[in-house]
Design an enzyme around this catalytic site. Structure first.
Site, PDB file in Angstrom:
ATOM      1  N   LYS A  72     -19.291 -30.071  17.783  1.00 42.96           N
ATOM      2  CA  LYS A  72     -19.343 -29.193  18.953  1.00 42.96           C
ATOM      3  C   LYS A  72     -19.313 -27.707  18.595  1.00 42.96           C
ATOM      4  CE  LYS A  72     -19.152 -31.945  22.688  1.00 42.96           C
ATOM      5  NZ  LYS A  72     -20.051 -31.839  23.878  1.00 42.96           N
ATOM      6  N   SER A 127     -20.069 -37.881  14.506  1.00 44.38           N
ATOM      7  CA  SER A 127     -19.942 -36.674  15.321  1.00 44.38           C
ATOM      8  C   SER A 127     -18.590 -35.986  15.234  1.00 44.38           C
ATOM      9  CB  SER A 127     -20.250 -36.999  16.786  1.00 44.38           C
ATOM     10  OG  SER A 127     -19.405 -38.038  17.246  1.00 44.38           O
TER      11      SER A 127
END
Length: 317
Positions: free
Chosen positions: A51, A302
């Protein structure tokens, strides 16, 4: 609706260079011979998840007047940490709205980066964020529904294409769709013969249902919140849906037990600590082989911000 282009992603890469880690592709010698496997460990980013790329790009694009007003974000955890970290690097005040069921490690990390954390019931996080924007006059940095965020996440796909130009399959987690939209946009532009397949939990399979229906399908938050993969409980926006319906080759879903098993494999075989959301790609590789193209495969891991008690439970400690 304009979609993010490879030029947008290349510009984002130039903009965030030096602020993020250019993560390597890690070969997995234990994988199937006819499906050579590489892992893209975004868990190695300073905040422990991909992110940071989108948040850094979004804040870099703000003018000085906007930055002085501060930023607001809502997130289940990783976007919260990313915005807090990026805001600190720019000297920008940040208010982050987080669900009260967020793993404590993500709340603590967000506060450690200097952000003001507001905890609310999970169904109220977006509304609370918009109230703060109005009250403070701040700028909203959404977790996925913005072209600058998508372009930032797309730098992962750019790096995959540069490091493994003959890649044949990329597996990427799907939640709100910012990561999968960006990765698919880059990979399809640079490696058009490669397949990009999304992965989501069965208990939060709204994106797969939406793509099959050809329109956004709503799953109540009470259903999506059942999955252990707390980072994959969001739904697609109109913007991310437009990207995925034209650039993603499909979505597969995996069970909760398969996610837990994949976390264990990543820890013991690849020495990577991952959160449930980061393990869904490997869960698909291990348990959905019949639904996937064969060949050189890259899995986007991720994030690695996992609750310690959960990790201990998964590893049987």
């Amino acid at each position: 609706m304009e979609l993010v282009t490879i030029d947008d992603i290349r510009a984002a890469a130039d903009r965030i260079r030096g602020a993020i880690v250019r993560t390597p592709l890690l070969a997995s010698p234990w994988a199937d011979e006819d499906r050579p496997l590489w892992l893209k460990p975004e868990s190695l980013q300073p905040i422990g998840a991909f992110k940071l790329r989108g948040a850094q790009n979004a804040l870099a694009r703000l003018d000085e007047a906007s930055r002085r007003r501060g930023v607001v974000a809502y997130s289940s955890g990783n976007h919260a940490q990313a915005v807090a970290y990026a805001a600190r690097s720019f000297g920008v005040p940040a208010h982050i709205v987080m669900p009260d069921v967020t793993p404590q490690i993500k709340i603590d990390n967000t506060r450690a980066y200097g952000a003001e954390v507001v905890l609310v019931p999970i169904a109220e996080r977006e509304a609370a964020a918009y109230e703060l924007v109005e009250k403070l006059g701040a700028v909203l940095v959404p977790p996925f529904d913005h072209p600058d965020v998508i372009a930032g996440q797309g730098t992962i796909g750019l790096e995959i294409a540069e490091d493994l130009p003959d890649v044949e399959l990329v597996l990427v987690p799907v939640s709100g769709g910012g990561l999968s939209s960006g990765v698919a946009s880059a990979v399809k532009a640079l490696c058009p013969s490669a397949a990009v397949v999304g992965v989501e939990p069965e208990l939060a399979g709204d994106a797969r249902e939406s793509l099959r229906a050809g329109e956004l399908v709503d799953w109540p938050i009470e259903l999506r919140a059942r999955t252990i993969a707390d980072g994959l409980r969001s739904q697609l926006s109109e913007l991310t849906f437009a990207h995925l319906r034209t650039r993603l080759d499909g979505i597969v879903t995996v069970s909760e037990d398969e996610i837990r098993s994949a976390m264990g494999v990543l820890a013991t075989r690849s020495r990577l600590v991952t959160e449930p959301s980061g393990a869904v790609g490997l869960a698909a590789y291990l348990h959905r082989a019949g639904d996937l193209p064969r060949g050189r495969t890259v899995i986007v891991v991720s994030g690695g911000n996992v609750d310690r008690a959960l990790l201990a439970d998964v590893l049987g400690a």
